[in-house]
Write a protein that holds these residues in place. Structure first.
Motif, PDB file in Angstrom:
ATOM      1  N   ARG B 314       0.843  -1.201   0.000  1.00  0.00           N
ATOM      2  CA  ARG B 314       0.000   0.000   0.000  1.00  0.00           C
ATOM      3  C   ARG B 314       0.881   1.256   0.000  1.00  0.00           C
ATOM      4  NH1 ARG B 314      -3.436  -2.271   3.128  1.00  0.00           N
ATOM      5  NH2 ARG B 314      -2.437  -1.609   5.051  1.00  0.00           N
ATOM      6  N   GLU B 315       1.867   1.234   0.875  1.00  0.00           N
ATOM      7  CA  GLU B 315       2.746   2.401   0.986  1.00  0.00           C
ATOM      8  C   GLU B 315       3.517   2.636  -0.322  1.00  0.00           C
ATOM      9  OE1 GLU B 315       6.584   3.874   3.582  1.00  0.00           O
ATOM     10  OE2 GLU B 315       5.495   2.094   4.245  1.00  0.00           O
ATOM     11  N   ALA B 316       3.952   1.545  -0.941  1.00  0.00           N
ATOM     12  CA  ALA B 316       4.767   1.667  -2.165  1.00  0.00           C
ATOM     13  C   ALA B 316       3.929   2.105  -3.366  1.00  0.00           C
ATOM     14  CB  ALA B 316       5.459   0.334  -2.450  1.00  0.00           C
ATOM     15  N   LEU B 317       2.655   1.772  -3.377  1.00  0.00           N
ATOM     16  CA  LEU B 317       1.857   1.980  -4.589  1.00  0.00           C
ATOM     17  C   LEU B 317       0.825   3.095  -4.477  1.00  0.00           C
ATOM     18  CD1 LEU B 317       1.242  -1.737  -5.656  1.00  0.00           C
ATOM     19  CD2 LEU B 317       3.063  -0.179  -6.385  1.00  0.00           C
ATOM     20  N   CYS B 318       0.510   3.518  -3.257  1.00  0.00           N
ATOM     21  CA  CYS B 318      -0.475   4.577  -3.055  1.00  0.00           C
ATOM     22  C   CYS B 318      -0.038   5.845  -3.796  1.00  0.00           C
ATOM     23  CB  CYS B 318      -0.609   4.850  -1.555  1.00  0.00           C
ATOM     24  SG  CYS B 318      -1.753   6.172  -1.175  1.00  0.00           S
ATOM     25  N   GLY B 319      -0.939   6.428  -4.576  1.00  0.00           N
ATOM     26  CA  GLY B 319      -0.624   7.675  -5.264  1.00  0.00           C
ATOM     27  C   GLY B 319      -0.066   7.493  -6.663  1.00  0.00           C
ATOM     28  N   GLU B 350      -5.498   5.754   0.394  1.00  0.00           N
ATOM     29  CA  GLU B 350      -6.186   7.042   0.236  1.00  0.00           C
ATOM     30  C   GLU B 350      -6.471   7.336  -1.228  1.00  0.00           C
ATOM     31  OE1 GLU B 350      -4.484  10.439   2.223  1.00  0.00           O
ATOM     32  OE2 GLU B 350      -4.184   9.225   4.043  1.00  0.00           O
ATOM     33  N   THR B 351      -5.444   7.172  -2.055  1.00  0.00           N
ATOM     34  CA  THR B 351      -5.678   7.330  -3.495  1.00  0.00           C
ATOM     35  C   THR B 351      -5.296   6.017  -4.168  1.00  0.00           C
ATOM     36  OG1 THR B 351      -3.472   8.264  -3.653  1.00  0.00           O
ATOM     37  CG2 THR B 351      -5.303   9.815  -3.640  1.00  0.00           C
ATOM     38  N   ARG B 352      -6.290   5.400  -4.782  1.00  0.00           N
ATOM     39  CA  ARG B 352      -6.066   4.081  -5.355  1.00  0.00           C
ATOM     40  C   ARG B 352      -5.666   4.195  -6.818  1.00  0.00           C
ATOM     41  NH1 ARG B 352     -10.815   2.377  -2.253  1.00  0.00           N
ATOM     42  NH2 ARG B 352     -12.116   2.736  -4.076  1.00  0.00           N
TER      43      ARG B 352
END
Lengths: 187, 397
Positions: B314-319, B350-352
């Motif tokens: 999630r952290e690596a791909l968010c945004g 938050e932003t997918r």
């Protein structure tokens, strides 16, 4: 894609030692400063005597792409009788090199724009004291002379390491004899 | 010291340096040279271990379970249908919390018969309760074997070390071999807290009832559901151990820093390719080409599939604008398993980003660099209005 990778395809017969030959060159090339060395045999079910090939990629930097070679810079043929069975020049780059073990003279062949180098590796190996048909160390000497990619000294060392328990001096001598007797043709 | 050897030998030397005590294995292509090398080590006296030849993979795992229950460091290796023949014992090993390590040289599953690479064998075994680690080159195979023993023994969960059959198992490349003393400092002898011992008899894995019940001493003993909840909790917590072991490994061997995801050109990337195994490295050259064309793209190789590092993903791909999941396996009747897992991890982001799924290389179908380039270009330009259905690369229909 990457232009700095030297692609070498080795043609032999199952049991002839093409993979070992490519592995020895891989070791010598690594020692010579090529940090990227990947040797990939043709995958599947090998049979003794049947045509096989293995690919060797060499570069100054690490190689990440393990996909098979389709446009080699150099092809090495351990057995001239393969020419009748396999299109060894398939995909060979324009101006690419062929290194061939053959008892015939170089002018018996015409590979068009490709550069051909030959030696009677089979005879050199017998003269060096190896059993008839052991050609994988001899062909390396021919490869070294033809391409200049790795020195005969480094190859000799790599051969002695690989065959430490199996006639190391005879194998190194076979490479040395083949090196000296390699005839390099024009393009 | 650097050596140039095959991926199977990289695994075997790792097993030897780990001072494994019991090996039981049944040969299967493309794992065979690994077990041959280990039997050579044992026969030649270089590895003082019991090598137990067995008549099947099911027995190989049964022997490893017995050896581990008796307190020995045990190892096996397999591929494809051999792995699946072990299946019942694989569940048993995880439920018993035995710190086994098994290498899997990934191969497609028959029928139809294939000996070549894809990831269907191990992906189909994702729900066992085993840890699954994936490798991208020989150095990673060797290092991951060492880390796997440390991890398995720290969390009492068996670990699978997965690497691409043929592409890695039979390919030769250079890798660094550590000294035995360094490995000994990293991986001390296995010291189980409880094991099968005639001097102190005890029961292992006796039958549980649907509910908890008092044990011999009158204490409430957990039932099946409590024991399974503990396995799940410990698997989730093992993510922290994976990070710690990666760091400890780095302190001794100098290689660490990417315990879950190995990124390439991802810092400013709008588009990220996610995949497992050697494919992530093959994509480097494609990424370079697309970067030269001005596309902000990178690739991440996923090294841990179970437990799934969802927070790290999630952290690596968010945004990001788009995530492209390349897979050599499929959850038949649905989508790629990794694709579904990645989407699940991103659900609470938050932003997918948009996510696309490509299936490739099944049964060893050659993965051409040009095909990878074409697929990425298609995905980025949204040319095919790609939906949720997996797209197939290199299909000749």
């Amino acid at each position: 894609m990457r232009q700095d990778i030297i692609e070498i395809r080795w043609h032999g017969r199952g049991g002839q030692g093409a993979i070992t030959a490519a592995k020895i060159v891989a070791n010598a090339a690594f020692k010579a400063g090529y940090k990227g060395v990947v040797m990939a045999p043709s995958f599947g079910t090998e049979r003794r005597g049947a045509p096989i090939s293995t690919s060797l990629k060499i570069a100054k930097e690490k190689i990440y792409d393990l996909s098979p070679i389709s446009t080699p810079d150099i092809v090495v043929v351990l057995d001239h009788t393969l020419l009748a069975e396999v299109d060894v020049t398939a995909g060979l780059k324009d101006g690419g090199e062929i290194v061939l073990n053959t008892p015939k003279a170089i002018d018996a062949y015409d590979f068009g724009s490709h550069k051909l180098s030959v030696a009677d590796v089979t005879s050199c190996a017998i003269e060096a004291g190896l059993a008839p048909g052991i050609v994988n160390t001899g062909i390396i000497g021919c490869f070294s002379k033809a391409t200049g990619l790795v020195s005969r000294e480094l190859l000799g060392e790599a051969i002695r390491n690989e065959f430490s328990a199996m006639k190391p001096e005879e194998n190194a001598h076979a490479a040395s004899l083949s090196f000296d007797r390699t005839v390099i043709g024009g393009a | 010291m650097h050596v140039i050897e095959s991926g199977n030998v990289a695994a075997a030397t790792g097993v030897k340096l780990a001072r494994v005590q019991v090996i039981a294995a049944y040969p299967i292509t493309p794992q065979t040279p690994l077990t041959e090398k280990l039997s050579e080590f044992v026969e030649g006296g270089e590895l003082p271990a019991e090598y137990i030849p067995v008549e099947s993979e099911h027995s190989a795992m049964a022997v490893c379970i017995a050896a581990s229950t008796a307190g020995a460091r045990a190892f096996t290796a397999t591929s494809a249908n051999g792995l699946l023949y072990m299946n019942e014992q694989l569940h048993w090993a995880a439920g018993s919390r035995l710190p086994l390590v098994m290498c899997v040289a990934n191969r497609g599953v028959g029928a139809p018969w294939t000996v070549w690479n894809d990831h269907q064998d191990t992906i189909s075994q994702r729900d066992l309760g085993w840890i699954q680690l994936y490798c991208a080159d020989h150095q990673q195979i060797h290092d991951t074997v060492l880390k796997a023993f440390k991890l398995a023994e720290t969390v009492s969960i068996p670990v699978m070390v997965c690497y691409d059959g043929y592409l890695l198992s039979h390919t030769y490349m250079p890798f660094e071999l550590p000294e035995q003393e360094e490995v000994d400092a990293f991986l001390p002898p296995f010291a189980p807290t409880h094991f099968l011992n005639p001097e102190a008899p005890r029961n292992f894995n006796s039958v549980t009832l649907p509910d908890v019940r008092p044990d011999l001493h009158g204490n409430t003993a957990p039932g099946y559901m409590e024991i399974r909840k503990t396995l799940q909790g410990d698997l989730r917590r093992s993510l922290t151990e994976i990070e710690a072991i990666d760091e400890a490994f780095g302190e001794i061997f100098g290689r660490s820093g990417t315990p879950f995801l190995e990124p390439y050109c991802c810092d400013d990337a709008d588009y990220v390719v996610l995949c497992m195994g050697s494919l992530s490295y093959q994509l480097h050259d494609v990424i370079d080409t697309l970067r030269d064309e001005g596309v902000k793209i990178g690739v991440m190789g996923l090294k841990v599939y179970r437990p799934f590092p969802d927070a790290a993903i999630r952290e690596a791909l968010c945004g990001r604008k788009r995530v492209i999941v390349f897979e050599k396996a499929l959850s038949y009747g649905n989508q790629g398993a990794l694709y579904a897992d990645v989407k699940s991890a991103l659900y609470s982001a938050e932003t997918r980003p948009a996510v696309n799924n490509y299936i490739l290389g099944l049964g060893g179908r050659e993965i051409k660099t040009q095909h990878l380039y074409d697929a990425l270009t298609e995905s980025i330009n949204n040319e095919a209005a790609i939906g949720d259905e997996p797209q197939w690369i290199g299909l000749k229909l």
